[in-house]
Design a protein around this motif. Structure first.
Motif, mmCIF file in Angstrom:
data_model
loop_
_atom_site.group_PDB
_atom_site.id
_atom_site.type_symbol
_atom_site.label_atom_id
_atom_site.label_comp_id
_atom_site.label_asym_id
_atom_site.label_seq_id
_atom_site.Cartn_x
_atom_site.Cartn_y
_atom_site.Cartn_z
ATOM 1 N N MET B 1 -10.695 5.569 8.176
ATOM 2 C CA MET B 1 -9.926 5.571 7.184
ATOM 3 C C MET B 1 -10.593 4.757 5.662
ATOM 4 O O MET B 1 -11.076 4.208 5.984
ATOM 5 C CB MET B 1 -8.665 4.870 6.925
ATOM 6 N N SER B 2 -10.722 5.627 4.884
ATOM 7 C CA SER B 2 -11.860 5.365 3.871
ATOM 8 C C SER B 2 -10.754 4.522 3.101
ATOM 9 O O SER B 2 -9.653 4.045 3.017
ATOM 10 C CB SER B 2 -11.840 7.060 3.597
ATOM 11 N N THR B 3 -11.700 3.973 1.938
ATOM 12 C CA THR B 3 -11.363 3.209 0.882
ATOM 13 C C THR B 3 -10.622 3.488 0.258
ATOM 14 O O THR B 3 -9.245 3.038 -0.037
ATOM 15 C CB THR B 3 -12.486 2.439 0.558
ATOM 16 N N MET B 6 -7.007 4.497 1.243
ATOM 17 C CA MET B 6 -6.348 3.388 1.634
ATOM 18 C C MET B 6 -5.793 2.614 -0.026
ATOM 19 O O MET B 6 -4.373 2.206 -0.642
ATOM 20 C CB MET B 6 -7.353 2.177 2.446
ATOM 21 N N ARG B 7 -6.076 2.840 -0.979
ATOM 22 C CA ARG B 7 -5.504 2.727 -2.297
ATOM 23 C C ARG B 7 -4.988 3.790 -2.596
ATOM 24 O O ARG B 7 -3.724 3.175 -3.111
ATOM 25 C CB ARG B 7 -6.981 2.674 -3.718
ATOM 26 N N GLU B 8 -4.707 4.843 -1.795
ATOM 27 C CA GLU B 8 -3.871 5.766 -2.239
ATOM 28 C C GLU B 8 -2.347 5.148 -1.578
ATOM 29 O O GLU B 8 -1.399 5.205 -2.247
ATOM 30 C CB GLU B 8 -3.968 7.067 -1.426
ATOM 31 N N LEU B 9 -2.670 4.523 0.003
ATOM 32 C CA LEU B 9 -1.086 4.290 0.717
ATOM 33 C C LEU B 9 -0.964 2.924 -0.125
ATOM 34 O O LEU B 9 -0.070 3.335 -0.506
ATOM 35 C CB LEU B 9 -2.064 3.863 1.852
ATOM 36 N N LEU B 10 -1.721 2.145 -0.606
ATOM 37 C CA LEU B 10 -1.103 1.045 -1.083
ATOM 38 C C LEU B 10 -0.370 1.761 -3.067
ATOM 39 O O LEU B 10 0.781 1.615 -2.975
ATOM 40 C CB LEU B 10 -2.222 0.248 -1.677
ATOM 41 N N LYS B 11 -0.409 2.616 -3.434
ATOM 42 C CA LYS B 11 -0.404 3.251 -4.430
ATOM 43 C C LYS B 11 0.883 3.779 -3.699
ATOM 44 O O LYS B 11 2.525 3.548 -4.328
ATOM 45 C CB LYS B 11 -1.142 4.082 -5.592
ATOM 46 N N ASN B 13 3.001 2.965 -1.662
ATOM 47 C CA ASN B 13 4.055 2.320 -1.185
ATOM 48 C C ASN B 13 4.385 1.467 -2.872
ATOM 49 O O ASN B 13 4.569 0.023 -2.319
ATOM 50 C CB ASN B 13 3.416 1.430 -0.198
ATOM 51 N N HIS B 14 4.096 1.613 -3.623
ATOM 52 C CA HIS B 14 4.390 0.611 -4.936
ATOM 53 C C HIS B 14 4.020 -0.731 -4.769
ATOM 54 O O HIS B 14 4.376 -1.273 -5.173
ATOM 55 C CB HIS B 14 5.748 0.423 -5.007
ATOM 56 N N MET B 15 2.508 -0.345 -3.960
ATOM 57 C CA MET B 15 1.844 -2.215 -4.431
ATOM 58 C C MET B 15 0.817 -2.102 -5.201
ATOM 59 O O MET B 15 -0.409 -0.633 -5.818
ATOM 60 C CB MET B 15 0.976 -2.728 -2.553
ATOM 61 N N SER B 16 0.014 -2.913 -6.029
ATOM 62 C CA SER B 16 -1.163 -2.757 -6.778
ATOM 63 C C SER B 16 -2.208 -2.670 -6.035
ATOM 64 O O SER B 16 -1.375 -3.563 -4.769
ATOM 65 C CB SER B 16 -1.251 -3.887 -7.869
ATOM 66 N N VAL B 17 -3.278 -2.277 -5.889
ATOM 67 C CA VAL B 17 -4.424 -2.284 -5.356
ATOM 68 C C VAL B 17 -5.250 -3.509 -5.790
ATOM 69 O O VAL B 17 -5.633 -3.948 -6.899
ATOM 70 C CB VAL B 17 -5.081 -1.379 -5.522
ATOM 71 N N THR B 18 -5.741 -4.792 -4.673
ATOM 72 C CA THR B 18 -6.223 -5.715 -4.605
ATOM 73 C C THR B 18 -7.359 -5.771 -3.603
ATOM 74 O O THR B 18 -7.156 -5.041 -2.605
ATOM 75 C CB THR B 18 -4.951 -6.776 -4.581
ATOM 76 N N ASP B 19 -8.286 -6.576 -3.271
ATOM 77 C CA ASP B 19 -9.131 -6.787 -2.850
ATOM 78 C C ASP B 19 -8.409 -7.373 -1.507
ATOM 79 O O ASP B 19 -9.039 -6.696 -0.510
ATOM 80 C CB ASP B 19 -10.684 -7.626 -2.849
ATOM 81 N N ILE B 24 -7.001 -6.490 4.136
ATOM 82 C CA ILE B 24 -6.056 -6.474 4.948
ATOM 83 C C ILE B 24 -5.411 -5.217 6.035
ATOM 84 O O ILE B 24 -5.693 -5.184 7.417
ATOM 85 C CB ILE B 24 -4.510 -7.305 4.821
ATOM 86 N N LEU B 25 -5.406 -4.166 4.641
ATOM 87 C CA LEU B 25 -5.440 -2.639 5.416
ATOM 88 C C LEU B 25 -6.318 -2.020 6.595
ATOM 89 O O LEU B 25 -5.855 -1.619 7.873
ATOM 90 C CB LEU B 25 -4.669 -2.250 4.403
ATOM 91 N N GLU B 26 -7.092 -3.061 6.286
ATOM 92 C CA GLU B 26 -8.042 -2.509 6.876
ATOM 93 C C GLU B 26 -8.296 -2.746 8.236
ATOM 94 O O GLU B 26 -8.423 -2.263 9.434
ATOM 95 C CB GLU B 26 -9.582 -2.515 6.169
#
Lengths: 139, 139
Positions: B1-3, B6-11, B13-19, B24-26
């Motif tokens: 899965m590309s970065t 993953m950013r999209e996935l976080l967003k 699900n209503h989370m801000s994107v952090t390192d 951890i998602l990776e």
DNA sequence: ATAATATTTGCAACAATATTGCAAATATGT
DNA sequence: ACATATTTGCAATATTGTTGCAAATATTAT
């Protein structure tokens, strides 16, 4: 269960009979459901050392007297094995029920875990099933 | 899965994107099976604080990105939710497999937990099933 | 792009849970 | 009742999980 029966149960499972073990075994016999280490620590408080409880639970499990129940949160719960369990051989293939209201963990001895068909290459050895919901008492 | 995904996935699900969250998602995306807190701590070591891992896992679970898997020993394991999971609503009614040999915990997405008939008075809400045995790779 | 606001992170301290070694106490077999 | 083996309790230590708060980072509005 009488004290004599508990003595026998311990001996049958190759354990020496001690006060701690009798007390903890009694707790299991009288408990409405499964017990966690913390439950035992509260109920048997003062008399028995924390460490002894850890070691007793471990021994009971090794000797086939109790079995562990998988839970989604991090707490190990233990319950008495009914039958057919012996040193190193657990046969507790019944369903466990955890009440979301009162938190009790109950062995449904009469409901046994159904078989499932696994994808090719997976060889099943033991199955566990835990159902959450509302128990008889809380309904 | 590309970065980016993953950013999209976080967003989504209503989370801000952090390192930390991306890292951890990776780990989850690349993992062969489920991960425990300890696994993540080892793999992501140094970079991410212990506490952050706890909090990230908690957030991921609350937001419906990962689900917990009940195990008989004391370790909570987490795995990615495939679909249909959203904030507060998990629908991971598939069977989990734990290999006795390699220890891996695998989601069997295609095998779903069978219904069981409970004694009168018990109202089921959610069912979990965990099968132990030998996995494809260890056979 | 920058500033204002909200969220997240890391540190430190703490709390809870689990493990180990060892001497004293207790149980078992003769 | 004695010798041997097992178990217990204590102390120390390790592991795991939680909380408050200031600094850092992300998001939103300008």
């Amino acid at each position: 269960m009488s004290t004599d029966m508990m003595r026998e149960l311990l001996k049958k499972n190759h354990m020496s009979v001690t006060d701690s073990r009798l007390q903890i075994l009694e707790l299991f016999c009288n408990a409405p459901g499964a017990l966690a280490h913390a439950d035992i620590e509260k109920k048997a408080s003062d008399k028995i050392d924390r460490v002894t409880i850890y070691r007793t639970l471990q021994t009971f499990e090794e000797k086939g007297l109790i079995h562990t129940i998988p839970t989604a949160d991090n707490s190990i719960k233990y319950a008495l094995c009914k039958d057919h369990c012996a040193e190193g051989h657990h046969h507790d293939n019944h369903v466990h029920f955890i009440c979301d209201k009162c938190g009790k963990t109950i062995c449904l001895e009469d409901v046994h875990v159904p078989e499932v068909k696994l994808p090719g290459g997976f060889v099943p050895h033991q199955s566990n099933m835990v159902v959450n919901g509302i128990c008889q008492d809380c309904k």
